[in-house]
Scaffold this motif. Structure first.
Motif, PDB file in Angstrom:
ATOM      1  N   MET A  82      94.704 106.991  45.847  1.00 16.97           N
ATOM      2  CA  MET A  82      95.876 107.064  46.701  1.00 16.97           C
ATOM      3  C   MET A  82      96.897 108.075  46.181  1.00 16.97           C
ATOM      4  O   MET A  82      96.907 108.427  45.006  1.00 16.97           O
ATOM      5  N   THR A  83      97.747 108.514  47.091  1.00 18.52           N
ATOM      6  CA  THR A  83      98.830 109.435  46.742  1.00 18.52           C
ATOM      7  C   THR A  83      99.939 108.663  46.034  1.00 18.52           C
ATOM      8  O   THR A  83     100.412 107.658  46.546  1.00 18.52           O
ATOM      9  N   PRO A  84     100.379 109.115  44.846  1.00 16.96           N
ATOM     10  CA  PRO A  84     101.424 108.390  44.115  1.00 16.96           C
ATOM     11  C   PRO A  84     102.721 108.290  44.914  1.00 16.96           C
ATOM     12  O   PRO A  84     103.050 109.155  45.722  1.00 16.96           O
ATOM     13  N   ASP A  85     103.464 107.217  44.643  1.00 15.37           N
ATOM     14  CA  ASP A  85     104.734 106.955  45.327  1.00 15.37           C
ATOM     15  C   ASP A  85     105.719 108.109  45.238  1.00 15.37           C
ATOM     16  O   ASP A  85     106.373 108.459  46.218  1.00 15.37           O
ATOM     17  N   SER A  86     105.857 108.658  44.039  1.00 16.13           N
ATOM     18  CA  SER A  86     106.861 109.707  43.831  1.00 16.13           C
ATOM     19  C   SER A  86     106.603 110.893  44.749  1.00 16.13           C
ATOM     20  O   SER A  86     107.538 111.485  45.294  1.00 16.13           O
ATOM     21  N   ILE A  87     105.332 111.221  44.962  1.00 13.83           N
ATOM     22  CA  ILE A  87     104.989 112.333  45.851  1.00 13.83           C
ATOM     23  C   ILE A  87     105.269 111.938  47.299  1.00 13.83           C
ATOM     24  O   ILE A  87     105.818 112.724  48.082  1.00 13.83           O
ATOM     25  N   GLY A  88     104.906 110.714  47.672  1.00 17.14           N
ATOM     26  CA  GLY A  88     105.173 110.243  49.028  1.00 17.14           C
ATOM     27  C   GLY A  88     106.644 110.283  49.372  1.00 17.14           C
ATOM     28  O   GLY A  88     107.034 110.660  50.480  1.00 17.14           O
ATOM     29  N   LEU A  89     107.491 109.918  48.415  1.00 17.08           N
ATOM     30  CA  LEU A  89     108.932 109.931  48.658  1.00 17.08           C
ATOM     31  C   LEU A  89     109.471 111.354  48.773  1.00 17.08           C
ATOM     32  O   LEU A  89     110.396 111.608  49.557  1.00 17.08           O
ATOM     33  N   ASP A 121      98.025 111.615  59.879  1.00 16.14           N
ATOM     34  CA  ASP A 121      97.455 111.923  58.557  1.00 16.14           C
ATOM     35  C   ASP A 121      95.983 112.198  58.789  1.00 16.14           C
ATOM     36  O   ASP A 121      95.217 111.304  59.152  1.00 16.14           O
ATOM     37  N   ILE A 122      95.588 113.444  58.572  1.00 13.95           N
ATOM     38  CA  ILE A 122      94.234 113.885  58.930  1.00 13.95           C
ATOM     39  C   ILE A 122      93.182 113.475  57.900  1.00 13.95           C
ATOM     40  O   ILE A 122      91.984 113.585  58.140  1.00 13.95           O
ATOM     41  N   ALA A 123      93.627 112.970  56.753  1.00 10.95           N
ATOM     42  CA  ALA A 123      92.709 112.399  55.751  1.00 10.95           C
ATOM     43  C   ALA A 123      93.430 111.189  55.158  1.00 10.95           C
ATOM     44  O   ALA A 123      93.873 111.203  54.020  1.00 10.95           O
ATOM     45  N   VAL A 124      93.530 110.127  55.940  1.00  7.78           N
ATOM     46  CA  VAL A 124      94.484 109.050  55.678  1.00  7.78           C
ATOM     47  C   VAL A 124      94.154 108.237  54.433  1.00  7.78           C
ATOM     48  O   VAL A 124      95.043 107.665  53.804  1.00  7.78           O
ATOM     49  N   GLY A 125      92.874 108.161  54.047  1.00  5.31           N
ATOM     50  CA  GLY A 125      92.507 107.418  52.838  1.00  5.31           C
ATOM     51  C   GLY A 125      92.982 105.981  52.902  1.00  5.31           C
ATOM     52  O   GLY A 125      92.774 105.272  53.886  1.00  5.31           O
ATOM     53  N   THR A 126      93.670 105.526  51.857  1.00  6.43           N
ATOM     54  CA  THR A 126      94.154 104.142  51.796  1.00  6.43           C
ATOM     55  C   THR A 126      95.451 103.935  52.580  1.00  6.43           C
ATOM     56  O   THR A 126      95.948 102.811  52.658  1.00  6.43           O
ATOM     57  N   GLY A 127      96.017 105.008  53.116  1.00  7.66           N
ATOM     58  CA  GLY A 127      97.219 104.896  53.946  1.00  7.66           C
ATOM     59  C   GLY A 127      98.528 104.843  53.179  1.00  7.66           C
ATOM     60  O   GLY A 127      99.591 104.661  53.780  1.00  7.66           O
ATOM     61  N   ASP A 143      89.850 109.185  59.028  1.00  6.78           N
ATOM     62  CA  ASP A 143      89.095 109.281  57.778  1.00  6.78           C
ATOM     63  C   ASP A 143      87.627 108.988  58.074  1.00  6.78           C
ATOM     64  O   ASP A 143      87.320 108.209  58.981  1.00  6.78           O
ATOM     65  N   ASN A 144      86.740 109.624  57.305  1.00  3.95           N
ATOM     66  CA  ASN A 144      85.307 109.391  57.527  1.00  3.95           C
ATOM     67  C   ASN A 144      84.744 108.337  56.580  1.00  3.95           C
ATOM     68  O   ASN A 144      83.553 108.061  56.603  1.00  3.95           O
ATOM     69  N   ASP A 145      85.602 107.738  55.739  1.00  5.93           N
ATOM     70  CA  ASP A 145      85.169 106.701  54.815  1.00  5.93           C
ATOM     71  C   ASP A 145      85.608 105.342  55.361  1.00  5.93           C
ATOM     72  O   ASP A 145      86.796 105.043  55.422  1.00  5.93           O
ATOM     73  N   ASP A 146      84.625 104.536  55.758  1.00  2.00           N
ATOM     74  CA  ASP A 146      84.982 103.278  56.427  1.00  2.00           C
ATOM     75  C   ASP A 146      85.661 102.277  55.491  1.00  2.00           C
ATOM     76  O   ASP A 146      86.512 101.498  55.916  1.00  2.00           O
ATOM     77  N   THR A 147      85.334 102.316  54.186  1.00  2.00           N
ATOM     78  CA  THR A 147      85.993 101.411  53.244  1.00  2.00           C
ATOM     79  C   THR A 147      87.466 101.758  53.098  1.00  2.00           C
ATOM     80  O   THR A 147      88.340 100.885  53.152  1.00  2.00           O
ATOM     81  N   LEU A 148      87.762 103.055  52.904  1.00  2.00           N
ATOM     82  CA  LEU A 148      89.161 103.477  52.784  1.00  2.00           C
ATOM     83  C   LEU A 148      89.929 103.179  54.061  1.00  2.00           C
ATOM     84  O   LEU A 148      91.099 102.765  54.014  1.00  2.00           O
ATOM     85  N   LEU A 149      89.293 103.372  55.200  1.00  2.00           N
ATOM     86  CA  LEU A 149      89.960 103.106  56.478  1.00  2.00           C
ATOM     87  C   LEU A 149      90.247 101.602  56.630  1.00  2.00           C
ATOM     88  O   LEU A 149      91.289 101.221  57.171  1.00  2.00           O
ATOM     89  N   ALA A 150      89.328 100.767  56.136  1.00  2.00           N
ATOM     90  CA  ALA A 150      89.554  99.318  56.167  1.00  2.00           C
ATOM     91  C   ALA A 150      90.746  98.949  55.290  1.00  2.00           C
ATOM     92  O   ALA A 150      91.565  98.103  55.669  1.00  2.00           O
ATOM     93  N   VAL A 151      90.861  99.598  54.126  1.00  2.00           N
ATOM     94  CA  VAL A 151      92.014  99.372  53.249  1.00  2.00           C
ATOM     95  C   VAL A 151      93.299  99.788  53.965  1.00  2.00           C
ATOM     96  O   VAL A 151      94.296  99.055  53.969  1.00  2.00           O
ATOM     97  N   ALA A 152      93.277 100.972  54.570  1.00  2.00           N
ATOM     98  CA  ALA A 152      94.463 101.470  55.270  1.00  2.00           C
ATOM     99  C   ALA A 152      94.871 100.521  56.398  1.00  2.00           C
ATOM    100  O   ALA A 152      96.054 100.197  56.557  1.00  2.00           O
TER     101      ALA A 152
END
Length: 335
Positions: free
Chosen positions: A100-107, A127-133, A157-166
């Motif tokens: 996942m993208t760290p908080d500090s970068i997200g902020l 988000d074109i590569a949403v990952g864990t969201g 996202d093309n990863d169903d596990t990451l999309l489930a997390v998101a």
């Protein structure tokens, strides 16, 4: 934000994940998703093929009741899930592109976007590569706290596990989003949006025949997936819309950089690139920058000068505040 609440909730969340992980013989990430899904059903536990066992169900029911009684705010919930995702990356040894993208970068992204867009009644974000969201939820919570009335979210996202997390994470934060399980290089089924943002995966795209119409395709061999996604993102923007991307610090140093720049200049305005603080990354090789693009049209104009520079270390509060003021001045000048 109450740190004691977050700590108590995380300990319960982690305990329930580990109970499920052991009983179901699953990965930490899969147990995390199932735990979140159970909590979204007010603690009702999904049982399949006799698992989890009655003993574990009773333990989980007690933990879930304690967790739900804590009554976390959306942002506190995001923090709890984030800590669990950090643990998942260690336990499951998750590859860097899936972390996942760290908080500090997200902020920082949220701050820039809020300042660039100014007051808005409503906004559509992809988000074109949403990952864990985590990047999308960090941004959304920030925008909602700052009185953006309506934020419509899309993630691919093309990863169903990451999309489930998101999906689980966003629902637990009471954030509505349209999530799509698809290859983002294919024709996207999302609408055109005001903003495309992403912590772009870095590497090569393996299916050469799918990218024959891309200006950023490699002359020979596989193409860089982050180049392709930048091009795809620009196509998905409304005229005047913004793209904000986390990219490798050396993005424009490769042999393929020329074609990427040509595509950007044809379809968008290159508005800036800012190096992120070095202390956010384990090594210089993994360092990243924020790339700012604006699609041509609807009154968009080339910024003068282009926003260039690098964020100081976050712990250097005086230098950091001074740099943010310089960014503010640039934004005000180029509105």
């Amino acid at each position: 934000m109450n740190l004691e609440k977050i700590s108590s909730a995380y300990n319960l969340f982690d305990k329930s994940i580990n109970l499920l992980k052991e009983d179901l013989d699953s990965s930490y990430m899969d147990a995390l998703v199932e735990t979140g899904d159970n909590l979204l059903e007010n603690g009702k536990i999904m049982v399949e093929d006799g698992k989890p066992t009655e003993k574990v169900i009773k333990e989980l029911e007690h933990i879930y009741a304690e967790f739900l009684d804590i009554n976390l705010s959306p942002e506190e919930m995001r923090q709890v899930i984030q800590f669990a995702l950090v643990n998942a990356s260690k336990v499951d040894k998750i590859q860097p592109n899936h972390q996942m993208t760290p908080d500090s970068i997200g902020l920082l992204v949220a701050y820039l976007l809020e300042r660039i867009l100014g007051p808005k009644e409503e906004i559509k974000i992809l988000d074109i590569a949403v990952g864990t969201g985590n990047l999308l939820s960090t941004l959304t919570n920030h925008l909602k706290q700052n009185k953006v009335k309506e934020v419509e979210l899309f993630g691919v996202d093309n990863d169903d596990t990451l999309l489930a997390v998101a999906g689980m994470s966003l629902k637990m934060q009471q954030i509505e989003a349209h999530l799509y399980h698809q290859d983002a290089i294919d024709n996207l089924i999302t609408p055109k949006v005001d903003v495309v943002l992403s912590d772009l995966p870095v590497g090569y795209y393996p299916i050469d025949e799918r990218v024959v119409n891309f200006g950023t395709k490699a002359k020979s061999g596989h193409s860089f997936v982050h180049h392709l996604l930048i091009e795809q993102s620009i196509l998905q923007l409304l005229p005047g819309g913004w793209g904000i991307f986390l990219v490798p610090k050396n993005l424009f140093e490769s042999a393929e950089a020329k074609s990427l720049l040509e595509v950007i200049q044809q379809q968008a305005h290159f508005q800036g690139i800012l190096n992120l603080p070095n202390d956010l990354f384990a090594s210089q090789d993994s360092a990243k920058s924020l790339l700012l693009l604006q699609k041509r049209g609807n009154g968009a104009k080339q910024a003068n000068p282009v926003l260039l520079g690098g964020f100081p270390a976050i712990k250097d509060k005086e230098a950091f505040a001074k740099f943010l003021q310089q960014v503010d001045n640039w934004i005000n000048k180029n509105k």
